[in-house]
Design a protein around this motif. Structure first.
Motif, short mmCIF file in Angstrom:
data_model
loop_
_atom_site.label_atom_id
_atom_site.label_comp_id
_atom_site.label_asym_id
_atom_site.label_seq_id
_atom_site.Cartn_x
_atom_site.Cartn_y
_atom_site.Cartn_z
N LEU A 25 44.63 -6.15 22.90
CA LEU A 25 44.89 -6.48 21.50
C LEU A 25 43.64 -6.39 20.62
N LEU A 26 42.52 -6.88 21.13
CA LEU A 26 41.31 -6.88 20.31
C LEU A 26 40.83 -5.47 19.95
N PRO A 27 40.69 -4.54 20.92
CA PRO A 27 40.33 -3.16 20.53
C PRO A 27 41.38 -2.52 19.64
N ALA A 28 42.68 -2.76 19.92
CA ALA A 28 43.73 -2.17 19.09
C ALA A 28 43.63 -2.67 17.66
N THR A 29 43.35 -3.96 17.49
CA THR A 29 43.19 -4.52 16.14
C THR A 29 42.00 -3.91 15.43
N MET A 30 40.90 -3.75 16.13
CA MET A 30 39.71 -3.16 15.53
C MET A 30 40.00 -1.74 15.04
N PHE A 31 40.65 -0.93 15.85
CA PHE A 31 40.95 0.45 15.44
C PHE A 31 41.99 0.47 14.31
N HIS A 32 42.93 -0.46 14.35
CA HIS A 32 43.90 -0.56 13.25
C HIS A 32 43.17 -0.82 11.93
N LEU A 33 42.23 -1.75 11.93
CA LEU A 33 41.49 -2.07 10.70
C LEU A 33 40.67 -0.87 10.22
N LEU A 34 40.03 -0.16 11.14
CA LEU A 34 39.25 1.02 10.76
C LEU A 34 40.13 2.09 10.13
N LEU A 35 41.34 2.24 10.65
CA LEU A 35 42.24 3.27 10.14
C LEU A 35 42.83 2.90 8.78
N VAL A 36 43.30 1.65 8.65
CA VAL A 36 43.96 1.29 7.39
C VAL A 36 42.96 1.09 6.26
N ALA A 37 41.69 0.78 6.57
CA ALA A 37 40.70 0.59 5.51
C ALA A 37 40.50 1.86 4.70
N PRO A 47 51.89 -0.32 9.43
CA PRO A 47 51.41 0.56 10.51
C PRO A 47 50.22 1.37 10.03
N PRO A 48 49.36 1.82 10.93
CA PRO A 48 48.25 2.69 10.53
C PRO A 48 48.78 4.01 10.00
N PRO A 49 48.01 4.68 9.16
CA PRO A 49 48.50 5.94 8.58
C PRO A 49 48.76 7.02 9.61
N TYR A 50 48.04 6.98 10.72
CA TYR A 50 48.25 7.94 11.79
C TYR A 50 47.62 7.38 13.06
N LEU A 51 47.99 7.92 14.18
CA LEU A 51 47.38 7.54 15.45
C LEU A 51 46.40 8.64 15.86
N PRO A 52 45.12 8.33 15.91
CA PRO A 52 44.14 9.38 16.21
C PRO A 52 44.24 9.86 17.64
N GLY A 53 44.04 11.14 17.83
CA GLY A 53 43.99 11.69 19.18
C GLY A 53 42.62 11.50 19.79
N LEU A 54 42.50 11.87 21.04
CA LEU A 54 41.23 11.68 21.75
C LEU A 54 40.10 12.46 21.07
N GLU A 55 40.45 13.63 20.47
CA GLU A 55 39.41 14.44 19.82
C GLU A 55 38.82 13.73 18.61
N ALA A 56 39.59 12.80 17.98
CA ALA A 56 39.07 12.04 16.84
C ALA A 56 38.28 10.82 17.27
N LEU A 57 38.47 10.40 18.50
CA LEU A 57 37.81 9.19 18.99
C LEU A 57 36.57 9.50 19.82
N TRP A 58 36.66 10.51 20.66
CA TRP A 58 35.56 10.78 21.57
C TRP A 58 34.55 11.73 20.96
N SER A 59 33.29 11.33 20.99
CA SER A 59 32.19 12.17 20.51
C SER A 59 30.96 11.87 21.35
N PRO A 60 30.42 12.87 22.06
CA PRO A 60 29.17 12.63 22.81
C PRO A 60 28.05 12.16 21.91
N TRP A 61 28.03 12.66 20.66
CA TRP A 61 26.99 12.25 19.73
C TRP A 61 27.12 10.77 19.38
N ALA A 62 28.35 10.30 19.22
CA ALA A 62 28.56 8.88 18.93
C ALA A 62 28.09 8.02 20.10
#
Length: 418
Positions: A25-37, A47-62
């Protein structure tokens, strides 16, 4: 080696099932807030505007940025400290030593950041990487928590936390099995408590302000207030870093996923929610209303700092002229309970100041959206829960003296309300 059968301490957070639910729940809430902001409607409860795919979440640079940030703060932690303080007495009668150089780390980070920006560092671009950065921080928190749990399996029994060695691996992974995990003198829990997350929160706020400058030419008054208020809060926490050694996190809770995720991911990416909201939903704010909001924040800070300073001064030296005249109640442990001053007004005046400041941080965002007030709602629930844990522990520790204190000071956080 630590015993595997577990302690008899009562489980919190709903036991293993509650712990497992919170880890999702805690990580899901955090990502929900990041998306709706950043969405047009910015609806907290929608609901969030969209559900990000792995390509939007994973970044070696991040991931590299997160690891570099942790490495930088760890290096600053290891620098010579202005003071070294001793913690509370442990089960084996020893006391750990802690470097008091958090404010030094904040100042040096600011200087390095200033040098980087003068050399062309595009800090504002950080605001476009919040999703992959949050994902990387969450991944680090999970892996770190697993390593901490494995480490706890080979430490002596006296090194375990009072409540985190239940014998259930899910619950212990969440709450933290070892009380003070260290490698040599590097204390992981103490390091994470105030350094990477709090300073990272300030960094993200500043990045959002820089992005606002790029988009609109100058930062808004509302953005200035949010950045200023929260910088003051972080600076105060790091300036009074020694006070954290008497908190529940340090003296009672083990270091597991709850604190690791909270320190490394939840704090920087959800506490910066007001600045995120203002970047995508600018709010008009006039000087009269800004002055009122500043006054509210000042009142909250005055209560928060006054209460904490009074408590810390009394703990260090009850004969100090600033606290010598305060009325106290004697306990069977030999300690004294303050029953006048700030601590005679309510049982947790520092929490009251915290909540007033939380309101001031949200007000610059206007009243048309509930989203910027998430921090206030969440923090209220957090402090009420923490206060209940405090009450239970104090009752066990002080017995009749605590009953007398509660009779003399009936209100817990809010005078005449709660």
């Amino acid at each position: 080696m630590a015993p595997l059968q577990g302690s008899r301490a009562p489980m919190e957070f709903g036991g293993p099932l509650g712990a497992a639910a919170l880890m999702l729940l805690l990580p899901a809430t955090m990502f929900h807030l990041l998306l709706v902001a950043r969405s047009g409607s910015a609806r907290l409860l929608g609901p969030p505007p969209y559900l990000p795919g792995l390509e939007a979440l994973w970044s070696p640079w991040a991931l590299l940025l997160c690891l570099t940030w942790l490495g930088l703060q760890a290096a600053l932690y290891l620098l010579p400290a202005r003071k070294v303080a001793e913690g509370q007495e442990l089960k084996d009668k020893s006391r750990l030593r802690y470097p008091i150089n958090g404010f030094q780390a904040l100042v040096l980070t600011a200087l390095l950041l200033g040098l980087g920006m003068s050399a062309g560092l595009p800090l504002g671009a950080l605001s476009e990487m919040l999703l992959p950065l949050a994902f990387a921080a969450t991944l680090i928190a999970f892996i770190f928590s697993l390593l901490l749990y494995l480490k706890s399996l080979v430490v002596p029994a006296f090194a375990l936390a009072p409540g985190g060695n239940s014998g259930n691996p899910i619950y212990d992974f969440f709450l933290g099995r070892e009380l003070n995990p260290r490698i040599c003198s590097f204390d992981f829990k103490y390091f994470c408590e105030l350094r990477p997350g709090l300073i990272g929160w300030v960094l993200i706020n500043l990045a959002l302000m820089m992005q606002e400058v790029e988009l609109r030419g100058s930062p808004s008054l509302a953005m200035w207030l949010v950045n200023g208020f929260q910088l003051l809060y972080v600076g105060d926490a790091l300036w009074h870093e020694e006070a954290v050694l008497t908190t529940m996190d340090i003296i009672h809770d083990g270091f597991g996923f709850m604190l690791a995720f909270g320190d490394l991911a939840w704090v920087p990416f959800t506490y910066s929610l007001q600045a995120q909201f203002l970047l995508y939903h600018p709010q008009p704010l006039g000087l009269p209303m800004a002055s009122v909001i500043c006054l509210i924040n000042a009142v909250g800070y005055y209560i928060f700092r006054g209460a904490n300073s009074q408590k810390n001064t009394f703990r260090k030296n009850p004969s100090d002229p600033r606290v010598a005249d305060l009325e106290t109640i004697s306990t069977a442990t030999g300690r004294q309970l303050l029953v006048s001053g700030w601590w005679g007004m309510v049982r947790h005046p520092n929490y009251l100041g915290d909540l007033i400041m939380a309101l001031a941080w949200s007000l610059p965002c206007g009243v048309s959206h509930l989203l910027p007030y998430f921090y206030l709602l969440y923090f209220t629930a957090l402090l009420v829960h923490r206060e209940a844990r405090d009450e239970q522990q104090c009752l066990q520790k002080y017995g009749l003296a605590w009953h007398e204190y509660c009779r003399r000071v009936p209100y817990r956080i809010m005078p005449y309300i709660y």
